[in-house]
Motif scaffolding. Structure first.
Motif, short mmCIF file in Angstrom:
data_model
loop_
_atom_site.label_atom_id
_atom_site.label_comp_id
_atom_site.label_asym_id
_atom_site.label_seq_id
_atom_site.Cartn_x
_atom_site.Cartn_y
_atom_site.Cartn_z
N MET A 191 8.45 4.54 -7.69
CA MET A 191 8.12 3.38 -6.87
C MET A 191 6.72 3.50 -6.30
N MET A 192 6.29 4.71 -6.00
CA MET A 192 4.93 4.93 -5.51
C MET A 192 3.92 4.59 -6.61
N ASP A 193 4.23 4.93 -7.85
CA ASP A 193 3.35 4.60 -8.97
C ASP A 193 3.22 3.08 -9.13
N ILE A 194 4.35 2.38 -8.99
CA ILE A 194 4.33 0.92 -9.06
C ILE A 194 3.48 0.36 -7.92
N ALA A 195 3.63 0.91 -6.73
CA ALA A 195 2.85 0.46 -5.57
C ALA A 195 1.36 0.70 -5.80
N HIS A 211 0.84 -1.20 0.00
CA HIS A 211 0.00 0.00 0.00
C HIS A 211 0.87 1.25 0.00
N PRO A 212 0.58 2.19 -0.91
CA PRO A 212 1.40 3.41 -1.02
C PRO A 212 1.46 4.22 0.27
N ASP A 213 0.37 4.24 1.04
CA ASP A 213 0.38 5.01 2.29
C ASP A 213 1.43 4.48 3.26
N LYS A 235 8.53 5.96 3.93
CA LYS A 235 9.90 5.47 3.78
C LYS A 235 10.69 6.31 2.78
N GLY A 236 10.06 7.36 2.25
CA GLY A 236 10.76 8.27 1.36
C GLY A 236 11.07 7.71 -0.02
N LEU A 237 10.21 6.83 -0.51
CA LEU A 237 10.44 6.24 -1.82
C LEU A 237 10.18 7.25 -2.94
#
Length: 140
Positions: free
Chosen positions: A117-121, A104-106, A111-113
């Motif tokens: 990587m957030m888009d992939i998540a 989950h992106p939240d 973690k400061g990604l």
């Protein structure tokens, strides 16, 4: 979780050409070993990645052919959640929650990604939700 996400990204990159070559799989396995993953854990990550890739391929091809909502293959749905088709309802729910917790992106934003990587998540959580919904729907 970050190491697992790293391996998952490597798997998705290797699958980007829609084929996993033996040399790619060997390199992925070697990397997973260095990061402390067991063969079993690596195989689960690989199977989930292949199921997600298959679902995304179907989604792309369906969107070209029709306006229908893309459908997830039931076998891929189980693989995406990392469970077998004979898993009990409780196990399905537990696997869904575990996958959502890991991707989950939240949870990952703290973690400061980077945005990529957030888009992939985000995509992965949508696919996990679709898999869970399909399994629930077919079990009713």
């Amino acid at each position: 979780n970050l190491m697992q996400m790293f391996i998952e990204i490597l798997v998705m990159t290797a699958l980007a050409d829609e084929e996993l070559h033996k040399s790619e799989e060997a390199t992925l396995w070697e990397t997973a070993q260095i990061l402390g993953f067991s063969r079993s854990d690596f195989q689960h990550i690989l199977q989930r990645g292949q199921a997600q890739q298959h679902y995304q391929q179907n989604r792309r091809s369906q969107s070209k052919r029709s306006a229908d909502k893309p459908r997830l293959n039931l076998a891929d749905a189980y693989k995406l959640l990392g469970i077998s088709s004979n898993a009990k309802d409780q196990e399905v729910k537990k696997a869904y929650r575990r996958q959502m917790n890991q991707h989950h992106p939240d949870k990952l934003v703290s973690k400061g990604l980077p945005q990529e990587m957030m888009d992939i998540a985000n995509q992965k959580t949508q696919d996990i939700k679709a898999a869970y919904e399909l399994i629930k729907q077919t079990r009713r």
